[in-house]
Design an enzyme around this catalytic site. Structure first.
Site, PDB file in Angstrom:
ATOM      1  N   CYS A   1      31.738 -52.878  37.861  1.00  0.00           N
ATOM      2  CA  CYS A   1      33.044 -53.477  38.150  1.00  0.00           C
ATOM      3  C   CYS A   1      33.092 -54.884  37.562  1.00  0.00           C
ATOM      4  CB  CYS A   1      33.272 -53.540  39.653  1.00  0.00           C
ATOM      5  SG  CYS A   1      34.770 -54.441  40.136  1.00  0.00           S
TER       6      CYS A   1
ATOM      7  N   GLU B   1      24.587 -53.098  44.961  1.00  0.00           N
ATOM      8  CA  GLU B   1      25.146 -54.284  44.317  1.00  0.00           C
ATOM      9  C   GLU B   1      24.223 -55.482  44.473  1.00  0.00           C
ATOM     10  OE1 GLU B   1      28.876 -57.359  44.777  1.00  0.00           O
ATOM     11  OE2 GLU B   1      29.191 -55.294  45.423  1.00  0.00           O
TER      12      GLU B   1
ATOM     13  N   HIS C   1      28.371 -50.542  40.786  1.00  0.00           N
ATOM     14  CA  HIS C   1      27.740 -51.591  41.590  1.00  0.00           C
ATOM     15  C   HIS C   1      26.931 -52.573  40.746  1.00  0.00           C
ATOM     16  CE1 HIS C   1      28.096 -47.866  44.041  1.00  0.00           C
ATOM     17  NE2 HIS C   1      28.727 -48.707  44.821  1.00  0.00           N
TER      18      HIS C   1
ATOM     19  N   SER D   1      36.585 -46.858  47.818  1.00  0.00           N
ATOM     20  CA  SER D   1      36.069 -45.738  47.020  1.00  0.00           C
ATOM     21  C   SER D   1      36.513 -44.381  47.564  1.00  0.00           C
ATOM     22  CB  SER D   1      34.540 -45.800  46.951  1.00  0.00           C
ATOM     23  OG  SER D   1      33.980 -45.919  48.247  1.00  0.00           O
TER      24      SER D   1
ATOM     25  N   SER E   1      29.149 -46.556  52.196  1.00  0.00           N
ATOM     26  CA  SER E   1      30.138 -47.448  51.598  1.00  0.00           C
ATOM     27  C   SER E   1      30.225 -48.729  52.406  1.00  0.00           C
ATOM     28  CB  SER E   1      31.507 -46.769  51.547  1.00  0.00           C
ATOM     29  OG  SER E   1      32.527 -47.704  51.273  1.00  0.00           O
ATOM     30  N   SER E   2      29.776 -49.837  51.821  1.00  0.00           N
ATOM     31  CA  SER E   2      29.774 -51.110  52.522  1.00  0.00           C
ATOM     32  C   SER E   2      31.173 -51.522  52.949  1.00  0.00           C
ATOM     33  CB  SER E   2      29.150 -52.198  51.636  1.00  0.00           C
ATOM     34  OG  SER E   2      29.201 -53.460  52.262  1.00  0.00           O
TER      35      SER E   2
END
Length: 319
Positions: free
Chosen positions: A98, A128, A76, A268, A224-225
């Site tokens: 990433c 993030e 993130h 993910s 998890s967005s």
């Protein structure tokens, strides 16, 4: 009647997640266990537990990392202050951010250097978002809706630049960008198509899936967005939509009187969890399983140089 299961395509792991997991596994192989990972490497409990079993230790802060221990930063991204702390402690760091998140950091810094007011489109508290704000050496205002754009305390002629969290709803982001252009006369920023390719592909796929399903099951963790966005899209399209960690979370009542169940997975979530959902449904009803046509993803991100060098040395020794 058999229950028809339709799988979204694409679904599951993206290139950034695959790279982050590879980094942890190869670091353990290269340097030995334990290796320390600041925060969850990706937002999936199953993946984190598997890596923990292999020798990864997940910590909340760098202060929890012993001196000299191999340290990995999550996919993130992190703030510059975290990078500085690691350097001051002389920790051997491997950055698993990433590359598409790094791209957002670079965009934000470039806009800030040009003197623009930075607006970050994202969700407060997400790892993030925290990392992105901490990577830009200028004030950053966070907005998560078009209504929040209307409340921004800037004059209409203020030069604005926006960047986005990579895991947002593409449609919601498009609406926020439109609101910025309506409110301000000088707005710069990437096109909505510049949002993470995997986010866009999975959201497009789940829309197609929702059109042919009676119920939608999204495999992914609660934190998890991108997985949450997939479930929300299904709900917005008018079908019952559920977010599950795996097959154990599936309620048999969800498929009572249902002909077709659509299944997808966040970026993910591994295939093993999708298979566990299919297995659970198979214990409830006879199944037929098919997959929608979709985009073929062939994106790959290179590993950090220190791990690439190790791979080269291993191959050379084998030859």
């Amino acid at each position: 009647m058999p229950l028809h299961v339709i799988l979204a395509n694409p679904r599951g792991f993206c290139a950034g997640v695959t790279r982050a997991i590879d980094i942890v596994e190869r670091a353990i192989d290269r340097f030995g266990a334990p290796v320390y990972v600041r925060h969850e490497i990706v937002h999936n409990r199953f993946v984190v537990d598997q890596l923990r079993d292999k020798g990864a230790v997940f910590v909340d802060e760098l202060s929890d990392v012993p001196a000299g221990a191999t340290t990995i930063l999550s996919a993130h991204g992190v703030a510059k202050a975290v990078q500085k702390e690691a350097k001051e402690r002389n920790l051997p760091v491997i950055d698993a951010t990433c590359p598409l998140v790094t791209k957002v950091h670079i965009q934000g810094r470039r806009y800030a250097k040009a003197g623009r007011q930075i607006v970050l489109i994202g969700h407060a508290g997400h790892a993030e978002v925290i990392g992105t704000i901490g990577q830009i050496d200028a004030p950053v205002v966070l907005v998560s809706s078009a209504d929040e754009v209307a409340a921004l305390p800037f004059e209409p002629d203020t030069p604005i630049a926006y960047v986005t969290q990579t895991t947002l709803s593409v449609d919601d982001t498009r609406g926020i960008i439109a609101a910025l252009h309506e409110r301000f006369s000088d707005v710069a920023g990437p096109d909505v198509d510049d949002i993470c390719y995997a986010t866009q592909n999975r959201q497009t796929a789940v829309r197609k899936l929702a059109e042919v399903s009676d119920v939608l099951i999204v495999v992914g963790s609660r934190n998890s967005s991108n997985s949450n966005r997939l479930r929300e899209i299904g709900a917005e399209m008018g079908i019952r939509s559920y977010l599950v960690d795996g097959g154990d979370d599936v309620d048999p009542a969800w498929v009572d009187g249902v002909d077709t169940v659509g299944i997808t997975a966040g970026a993910s979530a591994p295939d093993a969890l999708v298979e566990s959902v299919i297995a659970k449904l198979g214990r409830l009803r006879d199944l037929t399983v098919s997959q929608l046509e979709g985009v073929s993803e062939n994106v790959e991100f290179s590993l950090p140089p220190i791990l690439r060098r190790h791979d080269t040395a291993v191959r050379a020794a084998a030859e």
